[in-house]
Design an enzyme around this catalytic site. Structure first.
Site, PDB file in Angstrom:
ATOM      1  N   HIS A   1       1.028  -1.469   0.229  1.00  0.00           N
ATOM      2  CA  HIS A   1       0.047  -0.394  -0.098  1.00  0.00           C
ATOM      3  C   HIS A   1       0.776   1.251   0.586  1.00  0.00           C
ATOM      4  O   HIS A   1       1.800   0.865   0.667  1.00  0.00           O
ATOM      5  CB  HIS A   1      -0.897  -0.081   1.256  1.00  0.00           C
ATOM      6  CG  HIS A   1      -1.799   0.750   1.415  1.00  0.00           C
ATOM      7  ND1 HIS A   1      -1.566   1.965   1.696  1.00  0.00           N
ATOM      8  CD2 HIS A   1      -3.206   0.618   1.314  1.00  0.00           C
ATOM      9  CE1 HIS A   1      -3.283   3.114   1.776  1.00  0.00           C
ATOM     10  NE2 HIS A   1      -3.955   2.235   1.489  1.00  0.00           N
TER      11      HIS A   1
ATOM     12  N   LYS B   1     -10.680  -0.954  10.142  1.00  0.00           N
ATOM     13  CA  LYS B   1     -10.942  -2.525   9.327  1.00  0.00           C
ATOM     14  C   LYS B   1     -11.161  -3.060  10.414  1.00  0.00           C
ATOM     15  O   LYS B   1     -10.840  -4.583   9.636  1.00  0.00           O
ATOM     16  CB  LYS B   1      -9.309  -2.401   8.369  1.00  0.00           C
ATOM     17  CG  LYS B   1      -8.839  -1.031   7.918  1.00  0.00           C
ATOM     18  CD  LYS B   1      -8.208  -1.518   7.222  1.00  0.00           C
ATOM     19  CE  LYS B   1      -7.624  -0.290   6.187  1.00  0.00           C
ATOM     20  NZ  LYS B   1      -8.285  -0.101   4.598  1.00  0.00           N
TER      21      LYS B   1
ATOM     22  N   GLN C   1      -4.647  -5.155   7.055  1.00  0.00           N
ATOM     23  CA  GLN C   1      -5.738  -6.936   6.061  1.00  0.00           C
ATOM     24  C   GLN C   1      -5.466  -7.826   6.636  1.00  0.00           C
ATOM     25  O   GLN C   1      -6.189  -8.509   6.405  1.00  0.00           O
ATOM     26  CB  GLN C   1      -5.205  -6.583   4.479  1.00  0.00           C
ATOM     27  CG  GLN C   1      -6.188  -4.904   3.967  1.00  0.00           C
ATOM     28  CD  GLN C   1      -7.052  -4.401   3.946  1.00  0.00           C
ATOM     29  OE1 GLN C   1      -8.232  -5.226   4.285  1.00  0.00           O
ATOM     30  NE2 GLN C   1      -7.422  -3.573   3.636  1.00  0.00           N
TER      31      GLN C   1
HETATM   32  N1  PMP Z   1      -1.804  -1.145   4.911  1.00  0.00           N
HETATM   33  C1  PMP Z   1      -2.601  -1.482   3.284  1.00  0.00           C
HETATM   34  C2  PMP Z   1      -3.016  -2.419   3.822  1.00  0.00           C
HETATM   35  C3  PMP Z   1      -4.499  -1.167   3.607  1.00  0.00           C
HETATM   36  O1  PMP Z   1      -4.881  -2.102   3.056  1.00  0.00           O
HETATM   37  C4  PMP Z   1      -4.165   0.303   4.173  1.00  0.00           C
HETATM   38  C5  PMP Z   1      -5.904   0.393   3.382  1.00  0.00           C
HETATM   39  N2  PMP Z   1      -6.769   0.511   2.641  1.00  0.00           N
HETATM   40  C6  PMP Z   1      -3.109   0.695   4.576  1.00  0.00           C
HETATM   41  C7  PMP Z   1      -2.320   0.344   4.604  1.00  0.00           C
HETATM   42  C8  PMP Z   1      -3.965   2.199   5.548  1.00  0.00           C
HETATM   43  O2  PMP Z   1      -4.945   2.213   6.647  1.00  0.00           O
HETATM   44  P1  PMP Z   1      -5.199   3.626   6.600  1.00  0.00           P
HETATM   45  O3  PMP Z   1      -5.671   4.416   6.077  1.00  0.00           O
HETATM   46  O4  PMP Z   1      -6.237   3.213   8.072  1.00  0.00           O
HETATM   47  O5  PMP Z   1      -3.748   4.111   7.336  1.00  0.00           O
END
Ligand code: PMP
Length: 414
Positions: free
Chosen positions: A131, A234, A211
Site C-alpha cells: 500500500h 478495519k 488487512q
Molecule cells: N496498508 C494496507 C494493506 C491497507 O489496506 C491500508 C488501508 N487501505 C493501509 C495500509 C492504510 O490504512 P489507513 O488508511 O487506515 O492508515
C-alpha cells in the site's frame, strides 16, 4: 487449515447482521450489499454504544488529572491497551502505541527508526504489492538519509518472488517492511519465512497488518515481527485510531516521533528528557474515545470468535471466487494460492469505474481504482480493478447479487 479452524463453526450470519445497524440500510430503495470491507468495516452496536457511553459518562483527559473522571478515562484507556496487547499476544503492554492508524504507525517507524539507524548507502526492503502507506514513508526517509529503497518483485499470480527476496536480503538492508495481506490482490504473504530469514541476517521486520488483523490470528510472540501496524476502522472499530506494536528493545532505542505533552518526563529550555514507553511515542492528547472503543471492537471479535469469523469468511470468499470465475470475460487480478479478504477483477473491456458505478446503482458497494497500490496496477498494466472485499457478515445471497449485477453491467457495456 489448523486444528482450531477445523473445529470452528460457521456463524449464524443473519443473527450477526442484526448487530450492525448500517447493514440494515437501503441504498436507492434496495438493501445495501456492502462489499468494501477492505476500505473500512461496519461497526456493531456494542462499539457505537461504547463511544456514546464514553462521551456521555466519563469524557475527560487522561494521565494528567487527579479527579475522578480523569482517573476513569485513564483506567479505560490503559485497559484498552491491555486488550490490544492480549489480542496480539504482546509480551509487554508498553509495546503497544496508540496511533491514528496504519499510515501513522508506519510513518512513525520510518521516521524514528530511519533517523536513528539509516546511513547513506543502507537499504530498506519493501515489496511490490505494498500500500502507498508502506512505500512513501520509506521513500521519504531514504531520500533524507541517502538510503536506497529496494523492492521484492511479484509474479503474475500476485505472489512475492521469494527467490528474489533471498537475493535482495543483503547486509546492506537495515529493515524489511512488508504487508501480511495485500489489500488489492488478497494475497497472504509467507511472513513467517520472511521474518525467519531476515532475523537470521540480523534484520528487523515491520508487518503491515491492516488487512490481516481482522481475518487471521496474529500472535506477535510466535511471529516474532519487530513492528506491526494496523487500523481500528478495519477491525470494526472507529476511524482515527490505530496501533503500532514495537519490540521494547527497538522502541527504547528509537527517538520520539513527535514532541509535546505526555511524551516528556521533564522540560527546561536547556534540555528535555523523554517519558518511558509507551508514552514516549504518544505526544499530545490521544484519541481517548477511539482507543477505548477499539478495545470494545476487540471484545466483539473475541466474543464472536476469530476462528469462527475466519471460517465464515473463507466460506463466502470461496463461494464468491467460484461464482465470479464462471462469468465469461471476467479475469482475476491476483490468483495467489493463499488468499484472504479481497477479490480483484476486471470484466472484458469494461473500465473499473464504469463497473463500480453500475454496481452502485444496484446498491452494491465495491471499490474501484488502484486501491493505493499504483505499482501493482503498473505491474499488471491496468488502470485499476474492481475489488469486492468481504467480512464475516457477508452472505452468499449478497455474492449472488454481485454476480447478477456484473452480468447486467456486461450486457450493457461489454
Ligand atoms: N496498508 C494496507 C494493506 C491497507 O489496506 C491500508 C488501508 N487501505 C493501509 C495500509 C492504510 O490504512 P489507513 O488508511 O487506515 O492508515
Amino acid at each position: 487449515m489448523n486444528s482450531e479452524l477445523a473445529t470452528a463453526v460457521i456463524l449464524d450470519i443473519e443473527k450477526i447482521r442484526k448487530d450492525f445497524p448500517l447493514l440494515q440500510t437501503k441504498v436507492y430503495g434496495k438493501p445495501l450489499v456492502y462489499l468494501d470491507n477492505a476500505a473500512t468495516t461496519q461497526k456493531p452496536f456494542m462499539v457505537l454504544q461504547a463511544l456514546d457511553d464514553y462521551y456521555a459518562r466519563y469524557n475527560s483527559n487522561v494521565h494528567r488529572g487527579v479527579h475522578y473522571l480523569s482517573q476513569q478515562a485513564t483506567e479505560a484507556y490503559e485497559v484498552a491497551r491491555r486488550k490490544v496487547a492480549a489480542y496480539i499476544n504482546a509480551l509487554h503492554e508498553h509495546e503497544i502505541i496508540f496511533t491514528k492508524g496504519t499510515t501513522n504507525s508506519i510513518n512513525l517507524v520510518a521516521s524514528s527508526f530511519g533517523r536513528k539507524f539509516l546511513k547513506p548507502g543502507d537499504e530498506v526492503l519493501i515489496s511490490a504489492m505494498e500500500h502507498h502507506s508502506n512505500i512513501v514513508p520509506w521513500q521519504m526517509i531514504c531520500e533524507e538519509k541517502g538510503a536506497i529503497l529496494k523492492v521484492i518483485p511479484i509474479n503474475d499470480q500476485g505472489e512475492l518472488r521469494m527467490e528474489r527476496f533471498d537475493e535482495l536480503l543483503t547486509d546492506k538492508v537495515k529493515i524489511v517492511a512488508v504487508t501480511y495481506v495485500s489489500n488489492s490482490l488478497g494475497t497472504v504473504n509467507p511472513v513467517q519465512e520472511i521474518i525467519q530469514k531476515a532475523h537470521a541476517a540480523g534484520i528487523p521486520v515491520l508487518l503491515d497488518c491492516a488487512q490481516a488483523i481482522q481475518h487471521i490470528p496474529v500472535n506477535i510472540q510466535e511471529l516474532d515481527a519487530d513492528f506491526l501496524a494496523f487500523s481500528g476502522h478495519k477491525i470494526y472499530g472507529p476511524t482515527g485510531i490505530g496501533v503500532l506494536y514495537g519490540k521494547e528493545r527497538w522502541l527504547d532505542e528509537m527517538p520520539p516521533y513527535e514532541g509535546g505533552g505526555d511524551m516528556i518526563k521533564n522540560v527546561t529550555f536547556a534540555k528535555t528528557t523523554y517519558n518511558e514507553l509507551p508514552f514516549k511515542f504518544e505526544a499530545g492528547t490521544p484519541d481517548i474515545a477511539g482507543s477505548i472503543v477499539l478495545g470494545v471492537a476487540i471484545d466483539y471479535i473475541q466474543k464472536t470468535g476469530l476462528a469462527a469469523i475466519r471460517q465464515t469468511e473463507e466460506d463466502v470468499l470461496n463461494y464468491a471466487y467460484n461464482r465470479l470465475a464462471a462469468i465469461p470475460s471476467l479475469r482475476f487480478i491476483g490468483n495467489a494460492r493463499q488468499r484472504s479478504g479481497a477479490i480483484s477483477f476486471l470484466v472484458g473491456n469494461i473500465h473499473p469505474f464504469d463497473m463500480g458505478e453500475l454496481l452502485d446503482k444496484q446498491s452494491i458497494a465495491v471499490r474501484t481504482g488502484h486501491h493505493c497500490t499504483q505499482p501493482v496496477m503498473d505491474f499488471f498494466k491496468i488502470p485499476g480493478t474492481v475489488r469486492a472485499s468481504f467480512a464475516f457478515y457477508n452472505t452468499r445471497p449478497e455474492v449472488d447479487a454481485l454476480v447478477k449485477g456484473i452480468e447486467k453491467a456486461r450486457q450493457m457495456l461489454d
